[in-house]
Write a protein that holds these residues in place. Structure first.
Motif, PDB file in Angstrom:
ATOM      1  N   ARG A 142       0.827  -1.204   0.000  1.00  0.00           N
ATOM      2  CA  ARG A 142       0.000   0.000   0.000  1.00  0.00           C
ATOM      3  C   ARG A 142       0.861   1.253   0.000  1.00  0.00           C
ATOM      4  O   ARG A 142       1.927   1.296   0.623  1.00  0.00           O
ATOM      5  CB  ARG A 142      -0.902   0.017   1.235  1.00  0.00           C
ATOM      6  CG  ARG A 142      -2.046  -0.970   1.216  1.00  0.00           C
ATOM      7  CD  ARG A 142      -2.803  -0.888   2.539  1.00  0.00           C
ATOM      8  NE  ARG A 142      -3.320   0.453   2.799  1.00  0.00           N
ATOM      9  CZ  ARG A 142      -3.742   0.859   3.984  1.00  0.00           C
ATOM     10  NH1 ARG A 142      -3.683   0.035   5.027  1.00  0.00           N
ATOM     11  NH2 ARG A 142      -4.204   2.080   4.146  1.00  0.00           N
ATOM     12  N   ARG A 143       0.370   2.263  -0.673  1.00  0.00           N
ATOM     13  CA  ARG A 143       1.005   3.583  -0.651  1.00  0.00           C
ATOM     14  C   ARG A 143       0.962   4.137   0.766  1.00  0.00           C
ATOM     15  O   ARG A 143      -0.035   4.004   1.482  1.00  0.00           O
ATOM     16  CB  ARG A 143       0.275   4.515  -1.616  1.00  0.00           C
ATOM     17  CG  ARG A 143       0.834   5.904  -1.709  1.00  0.00           C
ATOM     18  CD  ARG A 143       0.124   6.676  -2.817  1.00  0.00           C
ATOM     19  NE  ARG A 143      -1.295   6.812  -2.548  1.00  0.00           N
ATOM     20  CZ  ARG A 143      -1.837   7.793  -1.823  1.00  0.00           C
ATOM     21  NH1 ARG A 143      -1.043   8.718  -1.269  1.00  0.00           N
ATOM     22  NH2 ARG A 143      -3.125   7.859  -1.646  1.00  0.00           N
ATOM     23  N   GLN A 177       4.460   8.101  -7.663  1.00  0.00           N
ATOM     24  CA  GLN A 177       4.623   8.631  -9.016  1.00  0.00           C
ATOM     25  C   GLN A 177       5.212   7.586  -9.966  1.00  0.00           C
ATOM     26  O   GLN A 177       6.019   6.753  -9.581  1.00  0.00           O
ATOM     27  CB  GLN A 177       5.551   9.844  -9.000  1.00  0.00           C
ATOM     28  CG  GLN A 177       5.038  11.046  -8.257  1.00  0.00           C
ATOM     29  CD  GLN A 177       6.017  12.210  -8.339  1.00  0.00           C
ATOM     30  OE1 GLN A 177       6.769  12.341  -9.301  1.00  0.00           O
ATOM     31  NE2 GLN A 177       5.996  13.064  -7.325  1.00  0.00           N
ATOM     32  N   SER A 178       4.812   7.648 -11.224  1.00  0.00           N
ATOM     33  CA  SER A 178       5.437   6.903 -12.321  1.00  0.00           C
ATOM     34  C   SER A 178       4.855   7.425 -13.635  1.00  0.00           C
ATOM     35  O   SER A 178       3.661   7.758 -13.676  1.00  0.00           O
ATOM     36  CB  SER A 178       5.196   5.399 -12.194  1.00  0.00           C
ATOM     37  OG  SER A 178       3.832   5.085 -12.431  1.00  0.00           O
ATOM     38  N   ALA A 199      12.355  14.016  -0.456  1.00  0.00           N
ATOM     39  CA  ALA A 199      11.658  14.173  -1.730  1.00  0.00           C
ATOM     40  C   ALA A 199      11.611  12.859  -2.508  1.00  0.00           C
ATOM     41  O   ALA A 199      10.576  12.514  -3.107  1.00  0.00           O
ATOM     42  CB  ALA A 199      12.340  15.259  -2.568  1.00  0.00           C
ATOM     43  N   GLU A 200      12.719  12.108  -2.510  1.00  0.00           N
ATOM     44  CA  GLU A 200      12.744  10.813  -3.196  1.00  0.00           C
ATOM     45  C   GLU A 200      11.796   9.829  -2.518  1.00  0.00           C
ATOM     46  O   GLU A 200      11.083   9.055  -3.174  1.00  0.00           O
ATOM     47  CB  GLU A 200      14.175  10.258  -3.204  1.00  0.00           C
ATOM     48  CG  GLU A 200      15.178  11.092  -3.992  1.00  0.00           C
ATOM     49  CD  GLU A 200      15.005  10.957  -5.491  1.00  0.00           C
ATOM     50  OE1 GLU A 200      15.242   9.871  -6.033  1.00  0.00           O
ATOM     51  OE2 GLU A 200      14.606  11.971  -6.129  1.00  0.00           O
ATOM     52  N   PHE A 201      11.798   9.822  -1.188  1.00  0.00           N
ATOM     53  CA  PHE A 201      10.916   8.968  -0.408  1.00  0.00           C
ATOM     54  C   PHE A 201       9.452   9.270  -0.730  1.00  0.00           C
ATOM     55  O   PHE A 201       8.640   8.356  -0.959  1.00  0.00           O
ATOM     56  CB  PHE A 201      11.214   9.196   1.076  1.00  0.00           C
ATOM     57  CG  PHE A 201      10.270   8.551   2.037  1.00  0.00           C
ATOM     58  CD1 PHE A 201      10.465   7.235   2.456  1.00  0.00           C
ATOM     59  CD2 PHE A 201       9.187   9.246   2.552  1.00  0.00           C
ATOM     60  CE1 PHE A 201       9.593   6.634   3.359  1.00  0.00           C
ATOM     61  CE2 PHE A 201       8.310   8.665   3.460  1.00  0.00           C
ATOM     62  CZ  PHE A 201       8.514   7.351   3.858  1.00  0.00           C
ATOM     63  N   GLN A 202       9.108  10.531  -0.771  1.00  0.00           N
ATOM     64  CA  GLN A 202       7.717  10.914  -0.982  1.00  0.00           C
ATOM     65  C   GLN A 202       7.233  10.566  -2.387  1.00  0.00           C
ATOM     66  O   GLN A 202       6.115  10.065  -2.560  1.00  0.00           O
ATOM     67  CB  GLN A 202       7.535  12.408  -0.708  1.00  0.00           C
ATOM     68  CG  GLN A 202       7.624  12.760   0.775  1.00  0.00           C
ATOM     69  CD  GLN A 202       7.461  14.241   1.041  1.00  0.00           C
ATOM     70  OE1 GLN A 202       7.872  15.073   0.232  1.00  0.00           O
ATOM     71  NE2 GLN A 202       6.887  14.574   2.171  1.00  0.00           N
ATOM     72  N   LYS A 203       8.059  10.822  -3.393  1.00  0.00           N
ATOM     73  CA  LYS A 203       7.574  10.603  -4.754  1.00  0.00           C
ATOM     74  C   LYS A 203       7.382   9.117  -5.064  1.00  0.00           C
ATOM     75  O   LYS A 203       6.507   8.755  -5.855  1.00  0.00           O
ATOM     76  CB  LYS A 203       8.511  11.261  -5.778  1.00  0.00           C
ATOM     77  CG  LYS A 203       9.837  10.571  -6.013  1.00  0.00           C
ATOM     78  CD  LYS A 203      10.676  11.361  -7.007  1.00  0.00           C
ATOM     79  CE  LYS A 203      11.987  10.674  -7.335  1.00  0.00           C
ATOM     80  NZ  LYS A 203      12.830  11.490  -8.245  1.00  0.00           N
ATOM     81  N   VAL A 204       8.170   8.243  -4.427  1.00  0.00           N
ATOM     82  CA  VAL A 204       8.056   6.808  -4.687  1.00  0.00           C
ATOM     83  C   VAL A 204       7.017   6.161  -3.785  1.00  0.00           C
ATOM     84  O   VAL A 204       6.162   5.392  -4.248  1.00  0.00           O
ATOM     85  CB  VAL A 204       9.418   6.115  -4.510  1.00  0.00           C
ATOM     86  CG1 VAL A 204       9.281   4.597  -4.656  1.00  0.00           C
ATOM     87  CG2 VAL A 204      10.426   6.650  -5.528  1.00  0.00           C
ATOM     88  N   LEU A 205       7.053   6.446  -2.483  1.00  0.00           N
ATOM     89  CA  LEU A 205       6.260   5.694  -1.516  1.00  0.00           C
ATOM     90  C   LEU A 205       4.995   6.406  -1.051  1.00  0.00           C
ATOM     91  O   LEU A 205       4.048   5.751  -0.625  1.00  0.00           O
ATOM     92  CB  LEU A 205       7.123   5.361  -0.291  1.00  0.00           C
ATOM     93  CG  LEU A 205       8.273   4.398  -0.564  1.00  0.00           C
ATOM     94  CD1 LEU A 205       9.137   4.227   0.674  1.00  0.00           C
ATOM     95  CD2 LEU A 205       7.744   3.053  -1.020  1.00  0.00           C
TER      96      LEU A 205
END
Length: 348
Positions: A38-39, A186-187, A176-182
């Motif tokens: 889950r997101r 984003q994709s 920022a990397e953590f937020q955009k992936v998890l």
């Protein structure tokens, strides 16, 4: 502190609990479609576990709890979170039990590892891969946690995440990397692109640059993490399938000749010829003397004969600014642009 300095100066004592009987080589991995966790959302509960080594002091654990809470999550402590036995965070069975319990617990939404160190491969035979498959959750960590991440993908088919441990600060880049992936899921989205040049104490501009060893582009599911741990999985029932995969690698505290030796092992085992591309992250704290090849020379030479895209310098590894790489996620590596792009969602 890296794995090589972790046990320096420790007095030898018997380990608490012996190694479990090794699984047979014929044990069959899980098959079928990958399962997405889950997101992440604010207010979710994160289970905190220590699959390998522990931090030195309990105050460091409390710091990690505060870090996770600052991200907007509640924290559930593993039953054995505070245990220590020299370079292990308690007996193997206890460390495995905490992971199994977190995946079986419906009140826990995600599982973060407190730190790496050493010891994760010892518990792989003790994990309940069926329960993990039936309860897919975000599992995140790096370094020694590499073994756990890849074994779960291989055995349970659940996407896992090579990313920051709980006992570290999240820089603006890392967050920022953590937020955009998890969090945002984003994709398509780039992964691990170096941040803009900054003037920080001890940092020079070349620290965050991409080196393009071989051009072209390739797609594949991501496997990898720490080079030492990937080599430790070779020949075991937990060895990932390298065929047509995008392999990402990093390490810390390894002299160039040791990096050479491990890459040579992967090459001799035929694994470098099976992958669709290689993305090297950071090889930090390398002990290089005047009689040594450089890390760049070793990486370039070992991959010279490959016919796949190869780049070096993504923000993967033992660095402050750290990306999140989904093990099992579908991605594209562009050797000409020096970029890695996640192509599909890795959270549901």
């Amino acid at each position: 502190m890296n794995r090589r300095t972790l046990i320096k100066g420790l007095v030898s004592v018997p380990l608490l609990g012996g190694l479990a009987a090794a699984p047979t080589a014929g044990a069959a991995p899980s098959t079928g479609e990958l399962r997405l966790p889950r997101r992440l959302e604010r207010g979710m509960t994160v289970g905190l576990v220590t699959p390998a080594s522990n931090v030195w002091e309990n105050e460091d654990i409390r710091f990690a709890i505060d870090v996770v809470k600052s991200l907007g999550f509640r924290v559930k402590e593993g039953e054995h979170l505070y245990r220590r036995n020299q370079y292990l965070a308690g007996p193997d069975a206890a460390r495995a039990q905490d992971i199994n319990a977190m995946f079986a617990d419906d009140s826990v939404d995600a599982v973060f590892c407190l730190r790496g160190g050493y010891g994760t491969p010892r518990i792989l035979p003790m994990l309940d891969y069926d329960t993990i498959r039936e309860n897919p959750k975000v599992l995140m960590g790096y370094s020694d946690i590499t073994a756990l991440l890849n074994a779960i993908v291989q055995r349970s088919g659940v996407v896992t995440f090579h990313g920051p441990i709980a006992a570290q600060n999240f820089t603006d880049y890392t967050l920022a990397e953590f937020q955009k992936v998890l969090v945002e899921g984003q994709s398509p989205v780039p992964l691990g692109a170096p941040p803009p040049f900054e003037t920080r104490p001890g940092q020079v501009e070349r620290d965050n640059r991409i080196t393009r060893f071989r051009g072209g582009s390739a797609r594949g599911r991501l496997i990898g993490g720490n080079l030492t741990l990937m080599c430790s999985l070779l020949g075991t029932p937990f060895e990932p399938d390298f065929r047509d995969k995008l392999l990402f690698l990093e390490d810390v505290g390894e002299a160039p000749y040791r990096v050479d030796r491990m890459l040579t092992q992967l090459w001799l085992a035929g694994k470098l010829d099976e992958v669709s591309g290689i993305a090297f992250g950071k090889f930090t704290e390398a002990d290089v003397d005047g009689n040594s090849f450089s890390i760049e020379h070793v990486l370039r030479e070992r991959c010279a004969g490959l016919e796949v895209p190869v780049v070096r310098g993504l923000m993967i590894g033992h660095v402050e600014d750290q990306t999140v790489i989904p093990v099992g996620g579908m991605a594209e590596l562009d050797g000409d642009a020096g970029s890695l792009k996640l192509l599909e969602p890795v959270v549901s």
